[in-house]
Design a protein around this motif. Structure first.
Motif, short mmCIF file in Angstrom:
data_model
loop_
_atom_site.label_atom_id
_atom_site.label_comp_id
_atom_site.label_asym_id
_atom_site.label_seq_id
_atom_site.Cartn_x
_atom_site.Cartn_y
_atom_site.Cartn_z
N SER A 1 45.58 12.32 -44.46
CA SER A 1 46.95 12.16 -44.95
C SER A 1 46.99 11.15 -46.09
O SER A 1 46.45 10.05 -45.98
CB SER A 1 47.85 11.65 -43.83
OG SER A 1 47.80 12.49 -42.71
N TRP A 2 47.65 11.53 -47.18
CA TRP A 2 47.85 10.65 -48.32
C TRP A 2 48.69 9.46 -47.90
O TRP A 2 49.72 9.61 -47.25
CB TRP A 2 48.51 11.43 -49.44
CG TRP A 2 48.81 10.61 -50.67
CD1 TRP A 2 47.94 9.84 -51.37
CD2 TRP A 2 50.06 10.50 -51.32
NE1 TRP A 2 48.55 9.26 -52.44
CE2 TRP A 2 49.88 9.65 -52.43
CE3 TRP A 2 51.32 11.04 -51.11
CZ2 TRP A 2 50.91 9.33 -53.30
CZ3 TRP A 2 52.34 10.72 -51.98
CH2 TRP A 2 52.12 9.87 -53.06
N GLN A 3 48.26 8.26 -48.28
CA GLN A 3 48.99 7.04 -47.96
C GLN A 3 49.77 6.55 -49.18
O GLN A 3 50.97 6.45 -49.15
CB GLN A 3 48.03 5.95 -47.47
CG GLN A 3 47.24 6.34 -46.23
CD GLN A 3 48.13 6.63 -45.04
OE1 GLN A 3 48.74 5.73 -44.50
NE2 GLN A 3 48.22 7.89 -44.65
N GLN A 4 49.05 6.22 -50.24
CA GLN A 4 49.63 5.80 -51.52
C GLN A 4 48.51 5.76 -52.55
O GLN A 4 47.35 5.70 -52.18
CB GLN A 4 50.29 4.43 -51.40
CG GLN A 4 49.30 3.32 -51.05
CD GLN A 4 49.98 1.97 -50.86
OE1 GLN A 4 51.19 1.88 -50.71
NE2 GLN A 4 49.20 0.92 -50.89
N GLY A 5 48.85 5.77 -53.81
CA GLY A 5 47.82 5.76 -54.85
C GLY A 5 46.81 6.84 -54.60
O GLY A 5 47.14 8.01 -54.52
N SER B 1 44.73 6.50 -51.85
CA SER B 1 44.32 6.10 -50.50
C SER B 1 44.73 7.17 -49.48
O SER B 1 45.87 7.65 -49.50
CB SER B 1 44.97 4.76 -50.14
OG SER B 1 44.58 4.35 -48.86
N ASP C 1 39.43 5.78 -50.05
CA ASP C 1 40.18 5.55 -51.28
C ASP C 1 39.36 5.97 -52.48
O ASP C 1 38.16 5.68 -52.57
CB ASP C 1 40.54 4.06 -51.38
CG ASP C 1 41.47 3.76 -52.52
OD1 ASP C 1 42.67 3.67 -52.27
OD2 ASP C 1 40.98 3.63 -53.66
N GLU D 1 39.22 0.78 -53.24
CA GLU D 1 39.91 -0.22 -52.41
C GLU D 1 39.42 -0.16 -50.97
O GLU D 1 39.52 -1.13 -50.23
CB GLU D 1 41.42 -0.01 -52.45
CG GLU D 1 42.03 -0.15 -53.83
CD GLU D 1 41.91 -1.56 -54.38
OE1 GLU D 1 42.10 -2.52 -53.61
OE2 GLU D 1 41.60 -1.71 -55.57
#
Length: 130
Positions: free
Chosen positions: A6-10, A12, A26, A30
């Motif tokens: 699952s996409w988290q942010q950016g 990541s 990532d 990161e």
């Protein structure tokens, strides 16, 4: 076996397995990158085999680590072209014959990660008894 990413942010992503384990990966460095996770999977899968084979031979293993070095293609897709796995094993009464056999069996017969990459990646191994 099932998993979900699952996409988290950016860039990541959270990877979750059906066994309830998770890992953050990532694309910006990161966290562990997907390619780093593949390389670590080669080392951990094969090291599990090496230790298990030696223990099944009734040998006392004190420690085992695997140093990995990989080369990647220069252009996209930047796949692994070569992986070298070097095992350092310590224990009572270990011989070259025992450790060489365990490493060979892992690489050629039991390590599903190495075998999955075989034919596409040049995989070499070496070992030392500490």
């Amino acid at each position: 076996m099932k998993a979900k990413v699952s996409w988290q942010q950016g860039l990541s992503f959270l990877g979750e397995t059906d066994s309830g384990k998770s890992i953050i990966m990532d694309g910006n460095g990161e966290a562990i990158t997907p390619m780093e996770s593949v390389l670590l999977s080669v080392g951990s899968c094969s090291s599990i085999d090496v230790v298990d084979i030696l223990k099944k031979s009734r040998l006392d293993v004190h420690s085992c680590f695997c140093e990995l070095e990989a080369q990647r293609a220069e252009s996209a897709p930047r796949v692994f072209t070569k992986i070298h796995a070097h095992y350092v094993v310590a224990g009572d009464k270990l011989t070259d014959k025992h450790v060489a056999r365990a490493v060979q069996l892992s690489a050629e017969k039991y390590c599903s990660v190495m075998l999955m990459l075989a034919g596409n990646v040049e995989i070499t191994t070496s070992y030392a008894i500490a």
